[in-house]
Write a protein that holds these residues in place. Structure first.
Motif, PDB file in Angstrom:
ATOM      1  N   ASP A 311       1.067  -1.346  -0.004  1.00 51.40           N
ATOM      2  CA  ASP A 311       0.298   0.022  -0.084  1.00 51.40           C
ATOM      3  C   ASP A 311       1.156   1.180   0.259  1.00 51.40           C
ATOM      4  O   ASP A 311       0.844   1.662   1.192  1.00 51.40           O
ATOM      5  CB  ASP A 311      -0.734   0.124   1.372  1.00 51.40           C
ATOM      6  CG  ASP A 311      -1.618   0.597   1.698  1.00 51.40           C
ATOM      7  OD1 ASP A 311      -2.138   1.923   0.165  1.00 51.40           O
ATOM      8  OD2 ASP A 311      -2.590   1.379   2.220  1.00 51.40           O
ATOM      9  N   PRO A 312       0.627   2.116  -0.863  1.00 49.24           N
ATOM     10  CA  PRO A 312       1.618   2.783  -1.265  1.00 49.24           C
ATOM     11  C   PRO A 312       1.449   4.636  -0.493  1.00 49.24           C
ATOM     12  O   PRO A 312       2.010   5.350   0.404  1.00 49.24           O
ATOM     13  CB  PRO A 312       1.734   3.212  -3.196  1.00 49.24           C
ATOM     14  CG  PRO A 312       0.128   2.639  -3.459  1.00 49.24           C
ATOM     15  CD  PRO A 312       0.250   1.753  -2.485  1.00 49.24           C
ATOM     16  N   ILE A 313       0.065   4.095  -0.232  1.00 49.95           N
ATOM     17  CA  ILE A 313      -0.993   5.425   0.828  1.00 49.95           C
ATOM     18  C   ILE A 313      -0.288   5.181   2.493  1.00 49.95           C
ATOM     19  O   ILE A 313      -0.045   5.821   2.516  1.00 49.95           O
ATOM     20  CB  ILE A 313      -2.023   5.475   0.813  1.00 49.95           C
ATOM     21  CG1 ILE A 313      -2.967   5.156  -0.823  1.00 49.95           C
ATOM     22  CG2 ILE A 313      -2.701   6.907   1.478  1.00 49.95           C
ATOM     23  CD1 ILE A 313      -1.803   6.890  -1.659  1.00 49.95           C
ATOM     24  N   ASP A 314       0.079   3.876   2.593  1.00 50.29           N
ATOM     25  CA  ASP A 314       0.689   3.691   3.641  1.00 50.29           C
ATOM     26  C   ASP A 314       1.743   3.756   3.762  1.00 50.29           C
ATOM     27  O   ASP A 314       2.243   4.507   5.123  1.00 50.29           O
ATOM     28  CB  ASP A 314      -0.288   2.462   4.093  1.00 50.29           C
ATOM     29  CG  ASP A 314       0.451   1.981   5.324  1.00 50.29           C
ATOM     30  OD1 ASP A 314      -0.386   2.707   6.563  1.00 50.29           O
ATOM     31  OD2 ASP A 314       1.309   1.077   5.935  1.00 50.29           O
ATOM     32  N   VAL A 315       2.737   4.324   2.644  1.00 49.53           N
ATOM     33  CA  VAL A 315       4.359   4.535   3.557  1.00 49.53           C
ATOM     34  C   VAL A 315       4.120   5.943   3.334  1.00 49.53           C
ATOM     35  O   VAL A 315       4.821   5.770   4.173  1.00 49.53           O
ATOM     36  CB  VAL A 315       4.821   4.087   1.903  1.00 49.53           C
ATOM     37  CG1 VAL A 315       6.070   4.241   1.764  1.00 49.53           C
ATOM     38  CG2 VAL A 315       5.184   2.525   2.010  1.00 49.53           C
ATOM     39  N   MET A 316       3.279   6.767   2.495  1.00 49.46           N
ATOM     40  CA  MET A 316       2.886   7.789   2.980  1.00 49.46           C
ATOM     41  C   MET A 316       3.122   8.370   4.008  1.00 49.46           C
ATOM     42  O   MET A 316       3.077   8.654   5.020  1.00 49.46           O
ATOM     43  CB  MET A 316       2.300   8.526   1.730  1.00 49.46           C
ATOM     44  CG  MET A 316       3.305   8.455   0.219  1.00 49.46           C
ATOM     45  SD  MET A 316       2.887   9.501  -1.110  1.00 49.46           S
ATOM     46  CE  MET A 316       2.619  11.294  -0.474  1.00 49.46           C
ATOM     47  N   ARG A 317       1.631   7.852   4.598  1.00 43.28           N
ATOM     48  CA  ARG A 317       1.228   8.010   5.903  1.00 43.28           C
ATOM     49  C   ARG A 317       2.755   7.752   7.337  1.00 43.28           C
ATOM     50  O   ARG A 317       2.322   8.682   8.322  1.00 43.28           O
ATOM     51  CB  ARG A 317      -0.415   6.900   6.073  1.00 43.28           C
ATOM     52  CG  ARG A 317      -0.606   7.247   7.019  1.00 43.28           C
ATOM     53  CD  ARG A 317      -1.996   7.201   7.625  1.00 43.28           C
ATOM     54  NE  ARG A 317      -1.056   5.359   7.807  1.00 43.28           N
ATOM     55  CZ  ARG A 317      -1.137   4.712   9.142  1.00 43.28           C
ATOM     56  NH1 ARG A 317      -1.161   4.996  10.007  1.00 43.28           N
ATOM     57  NH2 ARG A 317      -0.564   3.265   9.261  1.00 43.28           N
ATOM     58  N   ARG A 318       3.052   6.822   6.609  1.00 42.02           N
ATOM     59  CA  ARG A 318       4.079   6.556   7.812  1.00 42.02           C
ATOM     60  C   ARG A 318       5.322   7.473   7.713  1.00 42.02           C
ATOM     61  O   ARG A 318       5.623   7.889   9.020  1.00 42.02           O
ATOM     62  CB  ARG A 318       4.242   5.131   7.702  1.00 42.02           C
ATOM     63  CG  ARG A 318       3.733   4.017   8.133  1.00 42.02           C
ATOM     64  CD  ARG A 318       4.060   2.104   8.472  1.00 42.02           C
ATOM     65  NE  ARG A 318       3.112   1.797   8.041  1.00 42.02           N
ATOM     66  CZ  ARG A 318       3.502   0.809   8.113  1.00 42.02           C
ATOM     67  NH1 ARG A 318       4.791  -0.466   8.516  1.00 42.02           N
ATOM     68  NH2 ARG A 318       2.433  -0.037   8.559  1.00 42.02           N
ATOM     69  N   ALA A 319       5.695   7.753   6.813  1.00 40.03           N
ATOM     70  CA  ALA A 319       6.547   8.894   6.821  1.00 40.03           C
ATOM     71  C   ALA A 319       6.508  10.194   7.248  1.00 40.03           C
ATOM     72  O   ALA A 319       7.000  11.674   7.795  1.00 40.03           O
ATOM     73  CB  ALA A 319       7.006   9.342   5.220  1.00 40.03           C
ATOM     74  N   ASP A 320       4.742  10.644   6.717  1.00 38.97           N
ATOM     75  CA  ASP A 320       4.388  11.482   7.174  1.00 38.97           C
ATOM     76  C   ASP A 320       4.370  12.270   8.930  1.00 38.97           C
ATOM     77  O   ASP A 320       4.470  12.875   9.785  1.00 38.97           O
ATOM     78  CB  ASP A 320       2.934  12.131   6.797  1.00 38.97           C
ATOM     79  CG  ASP A 320       1.894  13.751   7.249  1.00 38.97           C
ATOM     80  OD1 ASP A 320       2.978  14.935   6.905  1.00 38.97           O
ATOM     81  OD2 ASP A 320       0.920  13.061   7.835  1.00 38.97           O
TER      82      ASP A 320
END
Length: 449
Positions: A311-320
């Motif tokens: 899930d790329p969205i989850d990766v972005m959420r974690r980075a955020d």
């Protein structure tokens, strides 16, 4: 010979000869049956050049090309001593002008039509008149071929225009795609483009890192120096990031003062070093519209192992989340994501740990939902549904713990327990049946049946 040509092209044409020429042109070159009967209405005034030698004719064709007044038809005698013969003349003229129509005029058989076509083809632009010829024959051939030459030129112009329009459309499409995938201020890839690259990365087989960077005190620059100064600072930072990102890395502007980077790494240490290097390069004094501006940024980092998420969205959420943690801890630093930053991840892990011991502790149970026949409304069977009553969390919805069980492979143990319990209950209900729900992951087990 040349006097004969002068007489042919020097006489005026009658209406009868126009009709004959029109019929010949239509027969030779028209695909429209109705056009075959139409006479040639446009009188062609021929401007003729006469040359005794082949080399002179070749030079005349070259000069016509240079002046832009090309010849439409060339009548060539096969024998023109003492210079080059008609075959060589035709060959050289064709090399200069691929569109001219060549008419070979001869009473001899020095060369076969195949020989001349090979030397001065294509064959559909080479014609033959045998000596002695009639004046009408030469005039009709010249008129028909001149019309064809004009039509060919118009067709080439139309094709060239279409090709130009095609290239323009392709260029416009390319510009539109570029604009849709790039930031208008920095020309760096935008959020849409970054999500595409991130999606490819999570599907790949390499360990990679995603970093999210936010400029510190950027709002102060906008408020004190104006938005133009803020835009200039954004451009300067973007240039630095493109230079400092590791080889093969990807830099995008997500919006405002927020940037994101993708890079292949061997592990967390390499990712942190790369981010600290970029952070240091951005933490310098910039000259912006005559003012000195101290740069600074915060970075949130997440390292993704192959196959750990899709899930790329989850990766972005974690980075955020990691970026927010970096800001809370004083800015100007790099923070790596860990599970303590995400309450939902912590809760999922608690559910997973609790579910693994729920079977042994007797916290699971089956409830049976009746299956009613449509006609007589009689109970035809039952559907077994699992329920989990946790001492810590109370009743936990299957919609919550079933997906977690599927991701952690606890689904196999859970599924076996459901089947065993359903069969035990079924033994006490003679004449009934119980349907059991299965996860697609259970079918992948080789000993499932």
């Amino acid at each position: 010979m040349h006097q004969s040509y002068r007489q042919v092209f020097g006489v005026s044409r009658s209406e009868g000869s126009d009709a004959a020429l029109g019929a010949m042109a239509a027969e030779l070159f028209s695909d429209d049956d109705d056009a075959a009967a139409a006479p040639v209405s446009d009188v062609i005034a021929f401007d003729c050049d006469h040359h005794m030698q082949g080399l002179d004719a070749v030079a005349a064709v070259q000069n016509a090309i240079e002046t832009g007044e090309r010849f439409s038809v060339a009548f060539i005698d096969v024998r023109m001593p003492p210079g080059i013969d008609g075959k060589e003349t035709a060959k050289r003229i064709r090399a200069l002008d691929p569109d001219i129509n060549l008419v070979i005029v001869t009473g001899y058989s020095d060369f076969s039509p195949i020989d001349i076509s090979r030397a001065a083809g294509p064959a559909d632009k080479i014609f033959y008149i045998a000596k002695p010829f009639q004046a009408e024959e030469v005039m009709q051939t010249a008129t028909a071929l001149a019309h064809r030459w004009q039509a060919d030129g118009e067709l080439r112009g139309a094709i060239a225009l279409l090709q130009e329009q095609k290239l323009e459309l392709a260029a416009n499409e390319s510009r539109a795609v570029h604009m849709a995938n790039h930031d208008s201020l920095t020309d760096a890839p935008n959020r849409l483009s970054f999500l595409h690259e991130l999606g490819q990365a999570v599907k790949g087989d390499d360990c990679f890192a995603m970093a999210m960077m936010d400029l510190d005190r950027f709002k102060l620059v906008n408020d004190t120096l104006g938005h133009l100064a803020g835009d200039e600072l954004i451009r300067l930072i973007c240039e630095i990031l493109h230079k400092q990102v590791p080889t093969g890395g990807f830099v995008a502007r997500l919006g405002g003062d927020e940037f994101a980077m993708l890079m292949r790494v061997t592990g967390e240490d390499e990712a942190v070093m790369a981010c600290e290097r970029m952070l240091k390069a951005c933490s310098v004094s910039f000259k912006v519209m005559g003012h000195s501006v101290q740069g600074g940024a915060s970075v949130g980092l997440v390292v993704v192992e192959p196959g750990s998420t899709g899930d790329p969205i989850d990766v972005m959420r974690r980075a955020d989340l990691a970026l927010n943690e970096a800001k809370r801890q004083g800015r100007g630093c790099v923070r790596v994501f860990d599970d303590t930053m995400d309450e939902s991840i912590q809760f999922r892990r608690q559910i997973e740990n609790g579910l693994s011991g729920a079977i042994a502790k007797g916290e699971l149970k089956l409830v049976f939902q009746p299956i009613v026949a449509r006609e007589g409304l009689e109970i035809a069977g039952f559907e077994a549904l699992i329920r989990w009553c946790s001492p810590e969390y109370g009743m936990v919805s299957p919609a919550l713990f079933i997906p977690i069980a599927e991701e952690s492979n606890l689904i196999h143990e859970l599924g076996d327990w459901v089947i065993d319990e359903a069969v035990k209950t079924l033994k006490t209900w003679p004449g009934q049946y119980v349907s059991v729900n299965f996860s697609p992951r259970q079918f992948r087990r080789h000993n499932f049946v």
